[in-house]
Design an enzyme around this catalytic site. Structure first.
Site, mmCIF file in Angstrom:
data_model
loop_
_atom_site.group_PDB
_atom_site.id
_atom_site.type_symbol
_atom_site.label_atom_id
_atom_site.label_comp_id
_atom_site.label_asym_id
_atom_site.label_seq_id
_atom_site.Cartn_x
_atom_site.Cartn_y
_atom_site.Cartn_z
ATOM 1 C CE LYS A 1 -17.993 6.117 48.489
ATOM 2 N NZ LYS A 1 -18.866 5.840 47.063
ATOM 3 C CB SER B 1 -18.841 2.600 46.442
ATOM 4 O OG SER B 1 -19.107 3.536 45.755
ATOM 5 C CB SER C 1 -20.811 4.885 43.713
ATOM 6 O OG SER C 1 -20.734 4.210 43.490
#
Ligand code: GLN
Length: 452
Positions: A56, A131, A155
């Protein structure tokens, strides 16, 4: 795509071949936008030679341009490896590609990324969740062996659910946050997104453990989980009845069927209510935005990333932040600064801390008597693009995931069904603090039971 378990058995030559194959696939699936590089057209970021793991865009990888999908961090180059990256390297894995995300991990759809949209691999008119939407989409589309995400209020678990893969949030402090761009420091936790519970346990074992560089990392004993996984353990599972009743019809039906299957497998099912749910959203959005407003104050145009044109210092701050942050981040900075300002601090922030203690105690009370809690991840299936554009609606959609972060507990999201349009529905299992083993055992059991 090969599992992480199998990938870890490959020879150096086979790993090179796997990396080449993956690179080629990533190039051919640009429209998905799971990786930042697919959206910008830049060459895939790779570092080292090991088993490839997608990262990420808020986790520091030395010499990579790491930006939390924000304009304000364009041009910033990470000067060091996050502890999780160091641990990957020590075990023969290597960071491979930056996955797209909501700006600074604030959101539930990945739509607030500076780079643009990530598509849900099952239905391109829908969001991958957020997210960590890029990580989940990459894993689900078989263009990653496994990925790391971060979970402040859902997330990891929610995008995994929307894309049909497994997302595991360890207990707060189990995995070092050193090198993770801070959103809300008392809630943030790094964890794996994978195609199976077993792979989640394997990746968790690699990244977990006490770290001197993170004073909040858990100091207690750490034991590996993957080698002890046991799907046959009979567990006492508390189903949160009021949460299931409140979910959409399709989620309710899918989860009810899973409960029946868990029961016939031999798990003991009891029913409980979580009354604190009416405080979850307000409590989370006060604490998360308060911490975020303090954490993001470091992005001032002086030390990191982009610097706007300005004639004096005040203008430098205002212009850099005005141009660099997106709308959702600005909204949260305003909210966070407000709840921390003198005169409102007691009324909002202190009250939220008390509510947090109450929420935590309610989870703990249920877990005194039950091994695991069972509940939905999201009210429905993956949203259409734009469907969650009203911020308040977006905040409300986090109802099933944020309590876990407020309480610091480990939780996993496991796919249990598909609706008529083949969109995924997942269930969530939550365990006692630092008892990752039981969450993973229960997750494995659920995964096996639903596969039949
Ligand atoms: N959707 C939640 C938020 O916007 C959770 C985000 C997260 O876990 N990073 O804050």
């Amino acid at each position: 795509m090969i599992s992480l378990k199998e990938a870890l058995k490959l020879s150096a030559d086979e790993i090179s071949a796997l990396r080449a194959e993956l690179k080629d696939k990533i190039l051919k699936t640009k429209e998905l936008g799971a990786y930042v590089e697919q959206l910008t057209g830049e060459a895939l970021n790779v570092s080292g030679e090991g088993v490839p793991i997608a990262i990420k865009d808020n986790i520091q990888v030395k010499n990579w341009n790491v930006t939390s999908a924000s304009k304000i961090l364009q041009g910033y180059v990470a000067p060091y490896d996050a502890t999780v990256i160091k641990k990957l390297r020590e075990r023969g894995l290597a960071p491979f590609g930056r996955t797209n995300m909501d700006e600074f991990a604030m959101g539930s759809t990945t739509e607030s990324s500076f780079y643009g949209k990530t598509l849900n691999p099952t239905d391109h008119s829908r969001v991958p969740g957020g997210s960590s939407g890029g990580s989940a989409a990459a894993v689900a589309a078989n263009i990653a062996v496994a990925a790391l995400g971060s979970d402040t209020g859902g997330s990891i678990r929610q995008p995994a659910a929307f894309c049909g893969c497994v997302g595991f949030k360890p207990s707060y402090g189990r995995v070092s946050r050193y090198g993770l761009a801070a959103y809300s420091s008392s809630l943030d936790q790094i964890g794996p997104i994978t195609r199976s519970v077993e792979d989640a346990a394997i990746l968790y074992d690699i990244i977990a453990g006490r770290d001197e560089m993170d004073s909040t990392s858990y100091a207690g004993a750490y034991e590996s989980t993957a080698d002890k996984l046991n799907a046959d353990r009979k567990l006492k599972i508390a189903v949160i009845k009021n949460y299931i009743d409140e979910a959409s019809q399709q989620v309710k039906e899918a989860l009810s069927l899973s409960i029946e299957k868990l029961k016939s497998f031999g798990h003991e099912i009891v029913y409980r209510d979580l009354c604190s749910s009416k405080y979850d959203i307000a409590t989370y959005y006060i604490i998360a935005t308060a911490e975020a407003s303090a954490n993001l104050s470091r992005y001032d145009g002086v030390r990191y990333g982009n610097r706007a044109k300005a004639l004096n210092l005040k203008e430098l701050y205002a212009n850099t932040r005005g141009e660099g942050f997106g709308d959702e981040v600005k909204r949260r900075m305003l909210l966070g600064t407000f709840v921390l300002s003198s005169g409102y601090y007691d009324a909002y922030y202190i009250k939220a801390q008390k509510a947090r203690a109450f929420i935590k105690s309610e989870y703990e009370e249920i877990l005194k008597d039950a091994d695991l809690i069972f509940m939905p991840i999201a009210p429905g299936v993956a949203y259409k693009f734009g469907e969650l554009s009203d911020p308040l609606r977006a905040y409300l959609s986090d109802i099933y995931t944020i309590g876990v972060n407020l309480a610091g507990l480990p939780a996993i999201s496991v796919p249990v069904a598909k609706n008529k349009e083949a969109l995924n529905i997942s269930a969530q299992l939550i365990g006692r603090a630092y008892d990752e083993q039981t969450v993973l055992d229960g997750g494995l059991s659920l995964e096996k039971i639903v596969k039949g």
